[in-house]
Design an enzyme around this catalytic site. Structure first.
Site, PDB file in Angstrom:
ATOM      1  N   LYS A  35      45.747  89.843 176.742  1.00 57.96           N
ATOM      2  CA  LYS A  35      46.668  90.179 175.645  1.00 57.96           C
ATOM      3  C   LYS A  35      46.042  89.618 174.373  1.00 57.96           C
ATOM      4  O   LYS A  35      46.631  88.808 173.656  1.00 57.96           O
ATOM      5  CB  LYS A  35      48.059  89.584 175.944  1.00 57.96           C
ATOM      6  CG  LYS A  35      49.156  90.025 174.988  1.00 57.96           C
ATOM      7  CD  LYS A  35      49.588  91.473 175.150  1.00 57.96           C
ATOM      8  CE  LYS A  35      50.594  91.851 174.073  1.00 57.96           C
ATOM      9  NZ  LYS A  35      50.925  93.307 174.079  1.00 57.96           N
TER      10      LYS A  35
ATOM     11  N   ASP B  76      49.826  95.233 178.718  1.00 57.00           N
ATOM     12  CA  ASP B  76      50.928  96.206 178.716  1.00 57.00           C
ATOM     13  C   ASP B  76      50.399  97.604 179.017  1.00 57.00           C
ATOM     14  O   ASP B  76      50.965  98.346 179.826  1.00 57.00           O
ATOM     15  CB  ASP B  76      51.726  96.161 177.400  1.00 57.00           C
ATOM     16  CG  ASP B  76      50.845  96.169 176.161  1.00 57.00           C
ATOM     17  OD1 ASP B  76      49.614  95.973 176.281  1.00 57.00           O
ATOM     18  OD2 ASP B  76      51.386  96.377 175.057  1.00 57.00           O
TER      19      ASP B  76
ATOM     20  N   ASP C 100      49.619  87.891 188.730  1.00 54.75           N
ATOM     21  CA  ASP C 100      50.801  87.821 189.595  1.00 54.75           C
ATOM     22  C   ASP C 100      51.619  89.104 189.461  1.00 54.75           C
ATOM     23  O   ASP C 100      51.990  89.743 190.446  1.00 54.75           O
ATOM     24  CB  ASP C 100      51.646  86.600 189.200  1.00 54.75           C
ATOM     25  CG  ASP C 100      52.918  86.500 190.017  1.00 54.75           C
ATOM     26  OD1 ASP C 100      52.841  86.670 191.246  1.00 54.75           O
ATOM     27  OD2 ASP C 100      53.992  86.264 189.436  1.00 54.75           O
TER      28      ASP C 100
HETATM   29  C1  IPM Z   1      52.259  85.060 194.573  1.00 56.14           C
HETATM   30  C2  IPM Z   1      53.655  84.484 194.469  1.00 56.14           C
HETATM   31  C3  IPM Z   1      53.567  83.066 193.944  1.00 56.14           C
HETATM   32  C4  IPM Z   1      52.943  83.129 192.562  1.00 56.14           C
HETATM   33  C5  IPM Z   1      54.897  82.282 193.907  1.00 56.14           C
HETATM   34  C6  IPM Z   1      55.553  82.251 195.258  1.00 56.14           C
HETATM   35  C7  IPM Z   1      54.715  80.893 193.358  1.00 56.14           C
HETATM   36  O1  IPM Z   1      54.456  85.287 193.676  1.00 56.14           O
HETATM   37  O2  IPM Z   1      51.446  84.478 195.314  1.00 56.14           O
HETATM   38  O3  IPM Z   1      51.983  86.070 193.947  1.00 56.14           O
HETATM   39  O4  IPM Z   1      53.648  83.332 191.571  1.00 56.14           O
HETATM   40  O5  IPM Z   1      51.728  82.962 192.475  1.00 56.14           O
HETATM   41 MG    MG Z   2      53.518  87.087 193.077  1.00 59.88          MG
END
Ligand code: IPM
Ligand code: MG
Length: 352
Positions: free
Chosen positions: A190, A222, A246
């Site tokens: 970003k 985005d 994530d």
């Molecule tokens: C992932 C999960 C984890 C993260 C959580 C459970 C802390 O969502 O491994 O993607 O956010 O990394």
């Molecule tokens: Mg995750």
């Protein structure tokens, strides 16, 4: 020939974690002899299970066992039982984050390769996902997940911090992966808003100079969220910071039809790694025997390949999973009615 023996810590965790890890262990044990591997399993608690037993999501003893092991196979952590907004209460996720940080697993690899037999399981049109074969390389030990955070009167804050070295090492992993694939890296940031993203972009370009055979482009996060479902087949390797990775990896899971199919490997500088399905603990179906164990089995295949040096055994597991996806039985997340045990039996049958 003497079998090479590896120590693997199994961390079933919470929710469906124990159900899926149990299947993956049986699958690994089924292919190990043929690959001349000896596996010494060491089962430990993490997450909510560890909070219940020890008051903390990750004990020093378990972290130590993981540090000493060749690999860690994890199920999932978390559940409503331990949900809290109290900043001082222990949270199951701290177990996972503590492992990632404590083992310095800075690169999280999440491959997405939809199986043709499941083209109708994806919410995207089959012609749109056709040919998709992408790898998300997510930075895993920096950024907003690990920066200074806290509360201050009526304010709360989380800080996104990256150093050049942190960016360089994960970018290097992404370029190496791309060199063995279709030779394209898309770096997602970003940079139009965030200073940490501008440093990210700068460093990725520096690392790119060491890999003249790999094509690099940059995309704002985005726009990337949009392009990922508009034209998923155009991506090869995606490299991005912790939180963007994530979010985008859950989105990418839908391309494959179910998050119940996506494996991951978390790697550091050496060969040791932590392997876990991308999905969570699914407390709503825990204990009912409905969980899809395939993502964990595919994660175990990544473990065989990256940490145990057994690419042939990894391939056997992936082929067995492919056969079960094609011919069934299928669990509910894939539109079927089969249970975890049916899928386990089919996998072990395919391997026999
Ligand atoms: C992932 C999960 C984890 C993260 C959580 C459970 C802390 O969502 O491994 O993607 O956010 O990394
Ligand atoms: Mg995750």
């Amino acid at each position: 020939m003497t079998a090479r023996t590896f120590r693997v810590v199994a961390l079933p965790g919470d929710g469906i974690g124990p159900e899926v890890v149990d299947v993956a262990r049986q699958v690994v044990d089924a292919v190990a002899p043929g690959a001349d591997l000896g596996i010494e399993w060491d089962e430990r608690v993490v997450g909510g299970a560890s909070i219940d037993a020890h008051g903390t999501a990750l004990t020093d003893e378990v972290l130590g066992a993981c540090r000493a092991a060749d690999a860690v196979l994890l199920g999932a952590v978390g559940g409503p039982r331990w949900d809290t907004t109290d900043p001082d209460a222990p949270r199951p996720e701290q177990g996972l984050l503590g492992l990632r940080a404590g083992l310095e697993l800075f690169a999280n690899l999440r491959p997405v390769r939809p199986h043709p037999a499941l083209a109708d399981a994806s919410p995207l049109r089959p012609e749109r996902i056709e040919g998709t074969d992408l790898l998300v390389v997510r930075e895993l030990t920096g950024g907003i997940y690990f920066g200074a955070s806290g509360r201050d009167g009526d304010r709360a804050y989380d800080t996104c911090v990256y150093t050049e070295a942190e960016i360089d090492r994960v970018a290097e992993r992404a370029f190496q992966a791309a060199a063995g694939r279709r030779g394209r890296v898309t770096s997602i940031d970003k940079a139009n808003v965030l200073e940490s993203s501008r440093l990210w972009r700068e460093r990725v370009m520096v690392v790119a100079e060491r890999h003249p055979g790999v094509h690099l482009d940059h995309m704002l996060v985005d726009n990337a969220a949009m392009q990922l479902i508009a034209r998923p087949a155009d991506f090869d390797v995606i490299v991005t910071e912790n939180m963007f990775g994530d979010i985008l990896s859950d989105e990418a899971a839908q391309i494959a039809g179910s998050i119940g199919l996506l494996p991951s490997a978390s790697l550091g500088a050496g060969t040791a790694g932590l392997y876990e399905p991308v999905h969570g603990s699914a407390p709503d179906i825990a204990g009912r025997g409905w969980a899809n164990p395939l993502a964990t089995c595919l994660s175990a295949a990544m473990m065989l390949r990256y940490s145990l040096g057994a690419a042939g055994a990894a391939h056997r597991v992936e082929a067995a999973v492919g056969r079960v996806i094609a011919d069934g039985p299928r669990t509910r997340d894939l539109g079927g009615e089969a249970g975890t045990a049916d899928v386990r039996d089919a996998l072990l049958g395919a391997l026999a």
